[in-house]
Design a protein around this motif. Structure first.
Motif, PDB file in Angstrom:
ATOM      1  N   CYS A 294      13.441 -11.569  -3.382  1.00  0.00           N
ATOM      2  CA  CYS A 294      13.700 -10.159  -3.103  1.00  0.00           C
ATOM      3  C   CYS A 294      12.827  -9.733  -1.927  1.00  0.00           C
ATOM      4  N   ILE A 295      13.447  -9.154  -0.920  1.00  0.00           N
ATOM      5  CA  ILE A 295      12.723  -8.656   0.247  1.00  0.00           C
ATOM      6  C   ILE A 295      12.539  -7.158   0.073  1.00  0.00           C
ATOM      7  N   TYR A 296      11.294  -6.731  -0.052  1.00  0.00           N
ATOM      8  CA  TYR A 296      10.971  -5.315  -0.236  1.00  0.00           C
ATOM      9  C   TYR A 296      10.304  -4.785   1.029  1.00  0.00           C
ATOM     10  N   MET A 297      10.723  -3.587   1.429  1.00  0.00           N
ATOM     11  CA  MET A 297      10.126  -2.966   2.606  1.00  0.00           C
ATOM     12  C   MET A 297       9.586  -1.586   2.244  1.00  0.00           C
ATOM     13  N   ASP A 298       8.601  -1.145   2.990  1.00  0.00           N
ATOM     14  CA  ASP A 298       8.110   0.223   2.906  1.00  0.00           C
ATOM     15  C   ASP A 298       9.315   1.156   3.050  1.00  0.00           C
ATOM     16  N   ALA A 299       9.447   2.128   2.143  1.00  0.00           N
ATOM     17  CA  ALA A 299      10.597   3.032   2.184  1.00  0.00           C
ATOM     18  C   ALA A 299      10.630   3.882   3.447  1.00  0.00           C
ATOM     19  N   ASN A 300       9.556   3.855   4.231  1.00  0.00           N
ATOM     20  CA  ASN A 300       9.524   4.574   5.510  1.00  0.00           C
ATOM     21  C   ASN A 300       9.955   3.703   6.683  1.00  0.00           C
ATOM     22  N   CYS A 301      10.436   2.500   6.406  1.00  0.00           N
ATOM     23  CA  CYS A 301      10.998   1.676   7.475  1.00  0.00           C
ATOM     24  C   CYS A 301      12.335   2.259   7.913  1.00  0.00           C
ATOM     25  N   HIS A 302      12.666   2.056   9.179  1.00  0.00           N
ATOM     26  CA  HIS A 302      13.899   2.592   9.746  1.00  0.00           C
ATOM     27  C   HIS A 302      14.779   1.470  10.272  1.00  0.00           C
ATOM     28  N   TRP A 303      16.064   1.765  10.337  1.00  0.00           N
ATOM     29  CA  TRP A 303      17.034   0.793  10.862  1.00  0.00           C
ATOM     30  C   TRP A 303      16.895   0.665  12.367  1.00  0.00           C
ATOM     31  N   LYS A 304      16.726  -0.569  12.837  1.00  0.00           N
ATOM     32  CA  LYS A 304      16.614  -0.854  14.265  1.00  0.00           C
ATOM     33  C   LYS A 304      17.560  -2.013  14.589  1.00  0.00           C
ATOM     34  N   PRO A 305      18.835  -1.712  14.787  1.00  0.00           N
ATOM     35  CA  PRO A 305      19.818  -2.796  14.938  1.00  0.00           C
ATOM     36  C   PRO A 305      19.566  -3.702  16.124  1.00  0.00           C
ATOM     37  N   ASN A 306      18.984  -3.190  17.199  1.00  0.00           N
ATOM     38  CA  ASN A 306      18.787  -4.051  18.366  1.00  0.00           C
ATOM     39  C   ASN A 306      17.627  -5.025  18.186  1.00  0.00           C
ATOM     40  N   HIS A 307      16.919  -4.933  17.055  1.00  0.00           N
ATOM     41  CA  HIS A 307      15.892  -5.927  16.756  1.00  0.00           C
ATOM     42  C   HIS A 307      16.530  -7.215  16.239  1.00  0.00           C
ATOM     43  N   SER A 308      17.731  -7.094  15.679  1.00  0.00           N
ATOM     44  CA  SER A 308      18.488  -8.262  15.208  1.00  0.00           C
ATOM     45  C   SER A 308      19.945  -7.848  15.087  1.00  0.00           C
TER      46      SER A 308
ATOM     47  N   GLY B  72       0.800  -1.225   0.000  1.00  0.00           N
ATOM     48  CA  GLY B  72       0.000   0.000   0.000  1.00  0.00           C
ATOM     49  C   GLY B  72       0.830   1.271   0.000  1.00  0.00           C
ATOM     50  N   VAL B  73       1.966   1.245  -0.691  1.00  0.00           N
ATOM     51  CA  VAL B  73       2.870   2.401  -0.713  1.00  0.00           C
ATOM     52  C   VAL B  73       3.314   2.673  -2.146  1.00  0.00           C
ATOM     53  N   SER B  74       3.833   3.881  -2.381  1.00  0.00           N
ATOM     54  CA  SER B  74       4.332   4.238  -3.714  1.00  0.00           C
ATOM     55  C   SER B  74       5.828   4.028  -3.840  1.00  0.00           C
ATOM     56  N   GLU B  75       6.532   3.913  -2.717  1.00  0.00           N
ATOM     57  CA  GLU B  75       7.976   3.704  -2.740  1.00  0.00           C
ATOM     58  C   GLU B  75       8.359   2.542  -1.831  1.00  0.00           C
ATOM     59  N   ILE B  76       9.193   1.669  -2.363  1.00  0.00           N
ATOM     60  CA  ILE B  76       9.712   0.561  -1.573  1.00  0.00           C
ATOM     61  C   ILE B  76      11.226   0.560  -1.664  1.00  0.00           C
ATOM     62  N   GLN B  77      11.858  -0.118  -0.718  1.00  0.00           N
ATOM     63  CA  GLN B  77      13.295  -0.309  -0.741  1.00  0.00           C
ATOM     64  C   GLN B  77      13.595  -1.797  -0.689  1.00  0.00           C
TER      65      GLN B  77
ATOM     66  N   ILE C 128      13.073   1.917  -4.782  1.00  0.00           N
ATOM     67  CA  ILE C 128      12.363   1.511  -5.988  1.00  0.00           C
ATOM     68  C   ILE C 128      11.051   2.274  -6.026  1.00  0.00           C
ATOM     69  N   GLN C 129      10.983   3.263  -6.918  1.00  0.00           N
ATOM     70  CA  GLN C 129       9.826   4.150  -6.981  1.00  0.00           C
ATOM     71  C   GLN C 129       8.812   3.648  -7.988  1.00  0.00           C
ATOM     72  N   SER C 130       7.633   4.234  -7.939  1.00  0.00           N
ATOM     73  CA  SER C 130       6.528   3.740  -8.760  1.00  0.00           C
ATOM     74  C   SER C 130       6.796   3.858 -10.248  1.00  0.00           C
ATOM     75  N   GLU C 131       7.589   4.856 -10.648  1.00  0.00           N
ATOM     76  CA  GLU C 131       7.864   4.989 -12.075  1.00  0.00           C
ATOM     77  C   GLU C 131       8.986   4.083 -12.540  1.00  0.00           C
ATOM     78  N   GLY C 132       9.655   3.402 -11.600  1.00  0.00           N
ATOM     79  CA  GLY C 132      10.738   2.511 -11.957  1.00  0.00           C
ATOM     80  C   GLY C 132      11.953   3.274 -12.452  1.00  0.00           C
ATOM     81  N   ILE C 133      12.941   2.554 -12.970  1.00  0.00           N
ATOM     82  CA  ILE C 133      14.144   3.203 -13.489  1.00  0.00           C
ATOM     83  C   ILE C 133      14.510   2.632 -14.859  1.00  0.00           C
ATOM     84  N   GLY C 134      13.506   2.204 -15.585  1.00  0.00           N
ATOM     85  CA  GLY C 134      13.739   1.802 -16.960  1.00  0.00           C
ATOM     86  C   GLY C 134      14.038   0.319 -17.157  1.00  0.00           C
ATOM     87  N   TYR C 135      13.963  -0.484 -16.114  1.00  0.00           N
ATOM     88  CA  TYR C 135      14.222  -1.901 -16.260  1.00  0.00           C
ATOM     89  C   TYR C 135      12.952  -2.608 -16.724  1.00  0.00           C
TER      90      TYR C 135
END
Length: 257
Positions: A209-223, A88-93, A248-255
């Protein structure tokens, strides 16, 4: 590619959905052939025979850094479009990719687990896109899910070397999901899943491929042990750095694959 409302609802209710074919036979074979070339290269660099090298290792990460074909694959237009719809997002990482090979006959089961419990990510807003590079059958070790178990939330990480999780009476609800090569199984990072040993005489490969919401943050103490921690160059609580975790944005990068 646009999923139907029913498909998206199924994913959120069951924790997974199989879609395909999304990658044609020619491309899946190219990916397999390229991976085989990389295996030979890595075995040579380690001073090992290919047979000995593959006997020890069954999972390889960040192939997108190793070859342009895999770099293009992480941007696959339809796969990433579906990932955005399901999250449900427009940008993933990309969190990371990995290729898993179940060798014939002597492979082992991967026990029941949730992926998110092992990731240094601050919220379970991610999914895996599990691309079958071979026809995957029940006998070769297809993915199995306990539908709806993700709705119970995160549980403690499972011990991969210990005893397997016992579902008791819920065991009858388990669903095996065989898929042809070129199909993709999208599954929630909180889904409970496992794979049985490969009992066939053919290798069973999947590129994930593991894709996450681009608004996810690094939480090192979780793992704290996760190897991706070494690739992070931001402070805890910040969004992941895009050089190692491509945006990885909704318009892609030409791939187009």
């Amino acid at each position: 590619m646009q999923l139907t409302h029913q498909q998206i609802q199924f994913f959120h209710k069951e924790s997974y959905i199989a879609v395909g074919p999304l990658v044609d036979e020619s491309k899946t074979q190219q990916l397999k052939n390229t991976f085989s070339q990389l295996q030979r290269q890595w075995a040579q660099e380690q001073g090992e025979s290919l047979e000995d090298y593959c006997r020890v290792l069954s999972q390889w990460t960040n192939l997108w850094k190793q070859h342009l074909l895999f770099e293009a694959q992480i941007h696959h237009a339809n796969i990433t479009a579906i990932a955005r719809q399901l999250l449900g997002v427009s940008e993933i990482q990309l969190f990371h990719d990995h290729l898993i090979s179940k060798p014939p006959v002597h492979s082992k089961a991967v026990p029941w687990h949730q992926d998110y419990a092992f990731w240094p990510v601050d919220k379970p807003r991610a999914l895996s896109a599990w691309l079958a590079l071979d026809d995957v059958t029940e006998k070769s070790g297809c993915l199995e899910f306990l539908p709806g178990a993700h709705l119970d939330g995160e549980q403690a990480p499972q011990d991969f070397l210990g005893s397997d999780k016992d579902w008791g009476e819920r065991q009858t609800e388990v669903r095996k999901v065989p898929v042809p090569a070129g199909w993709v199984i999208f599954h929630n990072c909180l889904s409970w899943h496992m794979t049985a040993p490969n009992q066939t005489h053919q290798e069973r490969c999947a590129f994930i491929c593991i894709y996450m919401d681009a608004n996810c943050h690094w939480k090192p103490n979780h793992s704290e042990w996760h190897p991706t921690n070494d690739q992070v160059s931001v402070a805890p609580g910040e969004c992941f750095n895009m050089d190692e975790f491509p945006l990885i944005q909704s318009e892609g990068i030409g791939y187009e694959l």
